[in-house]
Every structure is written in C-alpha cells, then in structure tokens.
Design an enzyme around this catalytic site. Structure first.
Site, PDB file in Angstrom:
ATOM      1  N   GLU A   1      47.867  82.707  13.386  1.00 36.80           N
ATOM      2  CA  GLU A   1      46.463  82.330  13.585  1.00 36.80           C
ATOM      3  C   GLU A   1      46.391  80.912  14.145  1.00 36.80           C
ATOM      4  O   GLU A   1      47.359  80.158  14.101  1.00 36.80           O
ATOM      5  CB  GLU A   1      45.710  82.362  12.247  1.00 36.80           C
ATOM      6  CG  GLU A   1      45.772  83.698  11.526  1.00 36.80           C
ATOM      7  CD  GLU A   1      44.966  83.716  10.230  1.00 36.80           C
ATOM      8  OE1 GLU A   1      44.185  84.661  10.069  1.00 36.80           O
ATOM      9  OE2 GLU A   1      45.119  82.820   9.385  1.00 36.80           O
TER      10      GLU A   1
ATOM     11  N   ASP B   1      39.021  76.545   7.992  1.00 38.24           N
ATOM     12  CA  ASP B   1      39.605  75.814   9.124  1.00 38.24           C
ATOM     13  C   ASP B   1      38.711  74.732   9.740  1.00 38.24           C
ATOM     14  O   ASP B   1      37.508  74.937   9.910  1.00 38.24           O
ATOM     15  CB  ASP B   1      39.914  76.772  10.282  1.00 38.24           C
ATOM     16  CG  ASP B   1      40.541  78.058   9.854  1.00 38.24           C
ATOM     17  OD1 ASP B   1      40.897  78.197   8.676  1.00 38.24           O
ATOM     18  OD2 ASP B   1      40.672  78.950  10.710  1.00 38.24           O
TER      19      ASP B   1
END
Ligand code: FRU
Length: 494
Positions: free
Chosen positions: A207, A22
């Site tokens: 998420e 990420d």
C-alpha cells in the site's frame, strides 16, 4: 492522583478528535505546509473515510482546518470514500484549473473507494482541485484511471523535470506491485511500467507507494531513485512496516540495484503509510516523510481518549553508502523538531554506569534525549524510559545478538491487543563503534534514531502515570555513556 490519561501527544500531529490513519497529500502551497489525513468525521474508529486537513509554518505546529474532502452518497445506494493520495502544486497550470492569471491550482489525486453493497467494492484514481488550499472541487470527468478492480489505490504524484511530465506511482496491493503512469495535465494518464512482484517483502499486501530521487551523501555526484511501500514488517509475524528499494528511474522504468532485499525504513511496530512532501521550499531538495504512528494490528483498540491515531515527527531521508559499500536510507527528525526543545534538563560528558542510575533531574513525558553508548562487555546497556513502579519502556543495545531494541512489554497498558506487548530489534553494524542514540519521547510514543538515523524504531506506549522517572542501565559490568544531553520538549499542538 489518578488523573485520566488521554494519551494525546504534545509535539506530534493528531486530529482534534476522532480517527486518523494515513497522512495524505503532504505539500507546501501558498507559503504553508499542508497535511491531509485519512479521517473519520463521525467517530474514533475507521469509517466514512474523508481527508482531514491542517496547515503549518514549520511542520510541527499545526492549525486544524475544515475537512477538505468528505465522503458522500452517490444517490443510488452507494457511497464514495476518499482513500489515500497525494497533492501537487500545478505551477504552470497544466491542468487548466487555474482560471485567472497566475492562479495556481492545488490538485489532490486520491483513490475513490466506492462501496456498492451487493455488487462489491471498486477503487479508481480521481481528482479534486483547490484554488485557495482549503476548498476543493471534484473534477467532473472522474475517474482518471479505472482498472475495474477492487484493490488499486494510493496514488502519489510528482512533477519530473527531466521528462517534463507528471509521474504517478500507485499500488496493486494484492499483486505486490506498483504501477507508474505519466501525464501532461494531471487528467489523462498512460501506463509506463510496473515494478514489484519478484522483489522484496511479500508477507503483506503493498500500500501507499512513493518514489523520489536523492543524492548519495558520501558519494558526491551520485543520485539514486527510491521506491517505498507499506506492507510487511522486519519482525514479520503479521506485523506491518515500510520497505524500500534503491535503483534508477529513467522516466519510464524503475530498475532496482541488486541489493539484499527486503530493506526496511523503521524496525518499530508503529510506522506505516509514510509519504514524502511535494514542492518543498529550496527546490524541493529535502525529502521529508511523515508516517502514521500506529499498526492495523491493534489501531482500533488503542486506549487514547477523544481521538485515535497520530503522525510521526517529520523525518528527513537521505542515502548513504555503508561500510559494505551498499546504499542504504537513513531518516532523522527534521531540524524544525529541535526548535521545540525547551530547557536543557541534563548535560554530562561521561558517566560509567553499573546496574541502574537514576537521572535525577529528569521527569515528565516530553523529552529529546541524546547520548552515546560506548560498547562494553555488558549484555545490555541503555535507558529505562517513562518508569513508574514496575512499568517502563527499555531502549538498549543488546550485545548477544548485536541489535538495538525497544522493549514495551511492561510499558503500562499493553492488554488491548495481543500483538502490542513486544520487543523490537534493529540489527547494528558489525563494528566496535560507539552508538549515538537520539530518542524522542512524547507521552504515548517513542521514536529512536541511532547513528544519525541509520537504525530507526517507532513504538507507541501507554504508560499508567505521568509521574515518571528515567534511568541509565548496564547489566553485569560498567558501560560508559557519553555526551548526555536531555531537553524538555515544548508543546507544538494544542
Ligand atoms: C493504508 C490504507 C490505504 C488506504 C487507506 C484507507 O493504511 O489501507 O491503502 O487508502 O488505508 O483508509
């Protein structure tokens, strides 16, 4: 002739070596854009999660910086990893971390992931601050929020001017929920509300949430709030993607509009964990998202060499009202991408194609491609990309089911994960309108934006050669392609 393919993109962010997932802490601070990113300093698979760091003047050309937050042992057999999070510019020094006059702290809020072999995992929200944008000090009263639970992560924080406080959105992944918290000083947080559970895609855990406000482009005077989360994918089957909700946020509660959820940002397989920048110039007017170009379904085995994982180009998000008077998000490469256009390799007002037509001036694997498809009665009309022998990636309009597709089943190396060879589809509006296509090709990845970003697909590809060609195609009957412009793209990353 078999030069080894490293699959390192040329104008997309990738770490100098090793693994990334990420993007974290996207922020503009001290006249520079900062990207932090989930990073393994020790290898090219997931582990030792730390925050890598790079800085830029334009979000395209990134200068690598030393690791900002490095995983560490706690001395009792446990270790702490830095999971995903956010960075904010504390202009008014609400935190008090600025000591000298006018010193503006950059505050990173992340998930401390503590693995105590034996007693299990805990995730809580913690903070580290920097006064130079490079070196960080961990707050001595961490954690800030601890629910004494395993799955509680990915805080995103912004300053809300109306309520004059910091707002955090954070995920309870297994509950398909996000929580909203407020703070006056980034240190003490109180729960405002929760959202989720009853709404949207629950095929995968939630998420990396985000929340932001946007004006409605074709309805002057209206602004809407958006929540994005990473989780399930429109073409489910265990795939991953990002969904969004549109509604209102009153400083306490997010109330979604009644729309047909789930809604998705990108219909490709490789756009995940996207968040938007904080504190952008021009009063933070542009909402710009960068996502991780990969999928947990095969990220550990992608055949890149010397690094693994990369980011999408920055995309500007906007809201519009569609032909059915429903709000939707579109996303389009930021104008800074256009500055990396090199030579215009092809330009043509109009061409009718039956079967395949080689674009003879086009080669190479870094391109910015624009054209318009005039709908015909052809079942399929589009472009063959990165063509080498039998291998190619197709992007085309499919009349039968009124979708735009990427077909990467024969894109080259597809054998490293069962979910990789695939055909992606994004539904198109039920009109006879022409389709405006923009495609960014960068060696190992393809980003497709139709109609100014109303339909988007992102896919990795691993072609077997750099000697590639390109063709327009139309099955059965002729299709007219208009306003074709194809630029070579320049390298923005070393
Ligand atoms: C999303 C994610 C986050 C987590 C991070 C760990 O891709 O699972 O929820 O913080 O990756 O690297």
């Amino acid at each position: 002739s078999t030069k080894e393919m490293t699959y390192r993109p040329a104008f997309h962010f990738a770490p100098p070596q090793n693994w990334t997932n990420d993007p974290n802490g996207l922020v503009f601070y001290n006249d520079q854009y900062h990207i932090f990113y989930q990073y393994n300093p020790e290898g090219d698979t997931w582990g030792h999660m730390s925050w890598g760091h790079a800085t830029s003047k334009d979000m395209m050309k990134w200068e690598h910086q030393p690791v900002a937050l490095q995983d560490y042992p706690n001395g009792n057999g446990t270790s702490t990893m830095f999971f995903s999070g956010t960075a904010v510019v504390d202009k008014n020094n609400t935190s008090g971390f600025g000591k000298k006059d006018g010193e503006i702290p950059l505050v990173a809020i992340y998930t401390a992931h503590i693995d105590s072999s034996g007693t299990g995992i805990s995730q809580s929200q913690s903070l580290a601050y920097s006064l130079d944008g490079k070196q960080f000090t961990r707050y001595d009263k961490n954690p800030l929020i601890d629910l004494h639970t395993r799955d509680f992560r990915d805080p995103k924080v912004f300053w809300q001017e109306q309520s004059k406080q910091w707002i955090m959105i954070v995920a309870k992944p297994l509950d398909f929920k996000v929580q909203l918290y407020a703070s006056p000083d980034l240190k003490s947080w109180s729960l405002l509300s929760e959202f989720g559970d009853k709404f949207g895609d629950k095929s995968k855990i939630w998420e990396c949430p985000d929340i932001f406000e946007l004006p409605v482009e074709n309805e002057p005077g209206t602004t809407k709030w958006v929540i994005t989360v990473s989780g399930g994918h429109p073409q489910q089957n265990g795939n991953l993607g990002m969904q969004y909700f549109i509604g209102n946020f009153d400083g306490k509660t997010f109330t979604p509009d009644i729309l047909q959820y789930p809604l998705y940002l990108d219909y490709g397989k490789d756009f995940y964990a996207g968040i938007i920048f904080n504190n952008l110039p021009d009063n933070d007017k542009r909402k710009i998202m960068i996502g991780w170009e990969n999928s947990w379904e095969y990220a550990a085995t992608t055949p890149s060499k010397g690094f693994r994982g990369q980011m999408s180009v920055p995309r500007e998000l906007s809201i519009y009202k569609n032909e059915n008077s429903e709000y939707r998000i579109k996303s389009f490469p930021v104008r800074e991408v256009t500055s990396y256009r090199g030579q215009l390799l092809a330009t043509q007002n109009s061409v009718a194609v039956t079967g395949s037509k080689l674009l003879n001036s086009i080669s190479g694997s870094m391109l910015d491609i624009e054209f318009i498809i005039k709908k015909s009665s052809a079942e399929q009309a589009g472009i063959k990309l990165l063509k080498h022998g039998e291998n190619q990636t197709l992007v085309y309009y499919n009349k039968i089911d009124n979708t735009l597709k990427i077909d990467r089943t024969k894109s080259g190396n597809v054998g490293f994960g069962p979910k990789f060879p695939s055909i992606e589809s994004v539904p198109m509006p039920d009109t006879n309108d022409d389709i405006a296509i923009r495609i960014l090709v960068d060696r190992n990845n393809i980003e497709v934006f139709a109609n100014g970003g109303k339909q988007v697909m992102t896919d990795l590809v691993f072609p077997l050669s750099e000697k590639v060609s390109y063709e327009l195609f139309s099955t059965e009957v002729a299709t007219t392609f208009k306003n074709i412009n194809i630029w070579e793209m320049k390298t923005s990353m070393e």
